[in-house]
Scaffold this motif. Structure first.
Motif, PDB file in Angstrom:
ATOM      1  N   UNK A  20      89.061 -33.019 -25.278  1.00  0.00           N
ATOM      2  CA  UNK A  20      88.129 -33.744 -26.021  1.00  0.00           C
ATOM      3  C   UNK A  20      86.877 -33.840 -25.346  1.00  0.00           C
ATOM      4  N   UNK A  21      85.883 -34.181 -26.254  1.00  0.00           N
ATOM      5  CA  UNK A  21      84.555 -34.418 -25.343  1.00  0.00           C
ATOM      6  C   UNK A  21      83.887 -35.408 -26.115  1.00  0.00           C
ATOM      7  N   UNK A  22      82.804 -35.297 -27.270  1.00  0.00           N
ATOM      8  CA  UNK A  22      82.418 -36.608 -27.968  1.00  0.00           C
ATOM      9  C   UNK A  22      81.315 -37.296 -27.345  1.00  0.00           C
ATOM     10  N   UNK A  23      80.751 -36.704 -26.079  1.00  0.00           N
ATOM     11  CA  UNK A  23      79.772 -37.432 -25.559  1.00  0.00           C
ATOM     12  C   UNK A  23      78.499 -37.705 -26.369  1.00  0.00           C
ATOM     13  N   UNK A  24      78.234 -36.721 -27.230  1.00  0.00           N
ATOM     14  CA  UNK A  24      77.139 -36.746 -28.181  1.00  0.00           C
ATOM     15  C   UNK A  24      77.458 -37.793 -29.341  1.00  0.00           C
ATOM     16  N   UNK A  25      78.642 -38.208 -29.372  1.00  0.00           N
ATOM     17  CA  UNK A  25      78.794 -39.425 -30.382  1.00  0.00           C
ATOM     18  C   UNK A  25      78.860 -40.751 -30.028  1.00  0.00           C
ATOM     19  N   UNK A  26      78.404 -40.941 -28.694  1.00  0.00           N
ATOM     20  CA  UNK A  26      78.219 -42.325 -28.279  1.00  0.00           C
ATOM     21  C   UNK A  26      77.200 -42.384 -27.536  1.00  0.00           C
ATOM     22  N   UNK A  27      76.592 -43.789 -27.161  1.00  0.00           N
ATOM     23  CA  UNK A  27      75.212 -43.901 -26.378  1.00  0.00           C
ATOM     24  C   UNK A  27      74.191 -43.620 -27.202  1.00  0.00           C
ATOM     25  N   UNK A  28      74.378 -43.000 -28.396  1.00  0.00           N
ATOM     26  CA  UNK A  28      73.181 -42.735 -29.433  1.00  0.00           C
ATOM     27  C   UNK A  28      72.929 -43.595 -30.575  1.00  0.00           C
ATOM     28  N   UNK A  29      71.658 -43.895 -31.268  1.00  0.00           N
ATOM     29  CA  UNK A  29      71.577 -44.831 -32.179  1.00  0.00           C
ATOM     30  C   UNK A  29      72.549 -44.649 -33.433  1.00  0.00           C
ATOM     31  N   UNK A  30      72.837 -43.606 -33.548  1.00  0.00           N
ATOM     32  CA  UNK A  30      74.026 -43.421 -34.726  1.00  0.00           C
ATOM     33  C   UNK A  30      75.372 -43.378 -34.428  1.00  0.00           C
ATOM     34  N   UNK A  31      75.880 -43.946 -33.026  1.00  0.00           N
ATOM     35  CA  UNK A  31      76.992 -44.308 -32.869  1.00  0.00           C
ATOM     36  C   UNK A  31      77.849 -44.879 -33.530  1.00  0.00           C
ATOM     37  N   UNK A  32      77.575 -46.071 -33.995  1.00  0.00           N
ATOM     38  CA  UNK A  32      78.412 -46.904 -35.044  1.00  0.00           C
ATOM     39  C   UNK A  32      77.515 -47.370 -36.232  1.00  0.00           C
ATOM     40  N   UNK A  33      76.535 -46.595 -36.679  1.00  0.00           N
ATOM     41  CA  UNK A  33      75.830 -47.235 -38.045  1.00  0.00           C
ATOM     42  C   UNK A  33      74.877 -46.066 -38.334  1.00  0.00           C
ATOM     43  N   UNK A  34      74.438 -46.342 -39.519  1.00  0.00           N
ATOM     44  CA  UNK A  34      73.254 -45.522 -39.779  1.00  0.00           C
ATOM     45  C   UNK A  34      71.789 -45.918 -39.238  1.00  0.00           C
ATOM     46  N   UNK A  35      71.271 -45.198 -38.392  1.00  0.00           N
ATOM     47  CA  UNK A  35      70.026 -45.790 -37.784  1.00  0.00           C
ATOM     48  C   UNK A  35      68.840 -45.801 -38.743  1.00  0.00           C
ATOM     49  N   UNK A  36      67.897 -46.860 -38.438  1.00  0.00           N
ATOM     50  CA  UNK A  36      67.001 -46.870 -39.491  1.00  0.00           C
ATOM     51  C   UNK A  36      65.846 -46.050 -38.828  1.00  0.00           C
ATOM     52  N   UNK A  37      64.799 -45.288 -39.730  1.00  0.00           N
ATOM     53  CA  UNK A  37      63.917 -44.609 -39.307  1.00  0.00           C
ATOM     54  C   UNK A  37      62.814 -45.564 -38.714  1.00  0.00           C
ATOM     55  N   UNK A  38      61.849 -45.263 -37.978  1.00  0.00           N
ATOM     56  CA  UNK A  38      60.962 -46.032 -37.446  1.00  0.00           C
ATOM     57  C   UNK A  38      60.073 -46.706 -38.594  1.00  0.00           C
ATOM     58  N   UNK A  39      60.019 -47.902 -38.541  1.00  0.00           N
ATOM     59  CA  UNK A  39      59.368 -48.779 -39.496  1.00  0.00           C
ATOM     60  C   UNK A  39      60.138 -49.181 -40.988  1.00  0.00           C
ATOM     61  N   UNK A  40      61.411 -48.606 -40.780  1.00  0.00           N
ATOM     62  CA  UNK A  40      62.237 -48.972 -42.187  1.00  0.00           C
ATOM     63  C   UNK A  40      63.444 -49.577 -41.793  1.00  0.00           C
ATOM     64  N   UNK A  41      64.121 -50.241 -42.730  1.00  0.00           N
ATOM     65  CA  UNK A  41      65.415 -50.661 -42.421  1.00  0.00           C
ATOM     66  C   UNK A  41      66.302 -50.192 -43.258  1.00  0.00           C
ATOM     67  N   UNK A  42      67.680 -50.104 -42.600  1.00  0.00           N
ATOM     68  CA  UNK A  42      69.052 -49.606 -43.313  1.00  0.00           C
ATOM     69  C   UNK A  42      70.011 -50.630 -43.211  1.00  0.00           C
TER      70      UNK A  42
END
Length: 297
Positions: free
Chosen positions: A268-290
């Protein structure tokens, strides 16, 4: 028919929420998965035909899979529903991989191995529940016909399979793809997917996107993210995307590490799936809200 959707969603949620099978099989008996997301797509959704171009000509449609499982069935593609789900990693598991640097923590490897066993049991449970109610159903990943392909037809995807759970989830409105090829959902990118194909009429889940990379900040933010690039210990992610060969080579190393340090066979790896803005949600683009698109922890 909306009752059928609620029934199936309840079946999946109840299994993950209350079944003793939902475990990492460690000393603490930690849960493997948090509350799932569930969505539906039609068997005749045009996306499934396009996957023969996107993934490869070997990627079978829901009708092709159903015909393999029920060769005497005369079911048409429009009579089929693909039931898809996303099983989010727990915060405890995500926290462990988030803090790790080069070697996967035991909880993450357990989620990949024993957690996927839970996923397989969930597939079987959904198939059996549908069958008991009189609906023919099958799970591609439980079929003896499911297999991985190594191909040079699409050089970017040297490894692919004859049925992609992530692509089924995309068709079911559950998320869009990221720079690292994973699926960003309302519960983030840290998860596993599953699906079942059934001869049942269930309304498809609306897709709140038209761009297959709509939720990835690297694309929506015009290259201003890419944090998964730095998180990858294998150097398998770059601005051009995900190198599956490098990724697979690194997974072999994690198998050796797991055997030595954790005492069981796994990887197992998964390093790219944690410690990133999309780890646990849909991240909002700059200047927007999700806010509406993301779910609470």
């Amino acid at each position: 028919m909306d009752d059928r959707a609620a029934w199936l969603e309840g079946t999946i949620r109840d299994f993950i929420g209350s079944s003793p099978e939902n475990t990492l099989q460690n000393r603490e008996n930690d849960r493997a998965w948090d509350d799932p997301l569930v969505g539906f797509s039609r068997g005749d959704d045009p996306l499934y035909a396009t996957y023969k171009d996107v993934v490869g000509p070997f990627h079978w449609t829901p009708r092709e899979w159903f015909g393999l499982a029920f060769p005497r069935s005369q079911a048409e593609a429009k009579e089929l529903t693909v039931v898809s789900w996303v099983l989010p990693h727990t915060e405890k598991t995500r926290s462990a991989i988030r803090k790790a640097k080069a070697d996967p923590p035991e909880s993450w490897v357990r989620a990949r191995i024993f957690g996927e066993q839970v996923n397989a049991k969930l597939r079987r449970h959904v198939v059996e529940t549908l069958a008991a109610a009189g609906f023919e159903a099958m799970a591609p990943l439980l079929s003896p016909h499911w297999h991985m392909k190594y191909t040079d037809i699409l050089t970017r995807y040297p490894y692919a399979s004859v049925w992609s759970e992530r692509h089924a989830a995309y068709a079911a409105g559950l998320g869009t793809f990221s720079l690292n090829d994973a699926l960003i959902t309302a519960r983030g990118i840290s998860h596993r997917c599953g699906s079942v194909i059934a001869r049942i009429d269930v309304p498809p889940t609306p897709r709140p996107y038209t761009d297959h990379r709509a939720y990835c900040l690297f694309f929506s933010g015009k290259g201003r993210c890419g944090k998964c690039i730095k998180r990858c210990p294998a150097g398998a992610i770059g601005p051009e995307g995900h190198d599956k060969k490098k990724c697979m080579d690194y997974l072999v190393k994690t198998a050796e590490y797991t055997a030595v340090h954790y005492g069981f066979d796994g990887y197992g790896c998964g390093f790219c799936q944690a410690g990133v803005p999309c780890e646990a949600k849909i991240p909002a683009p700059p200047g927007k809200s999700r806010k509406a698109a993301s779910l609470p922890e």
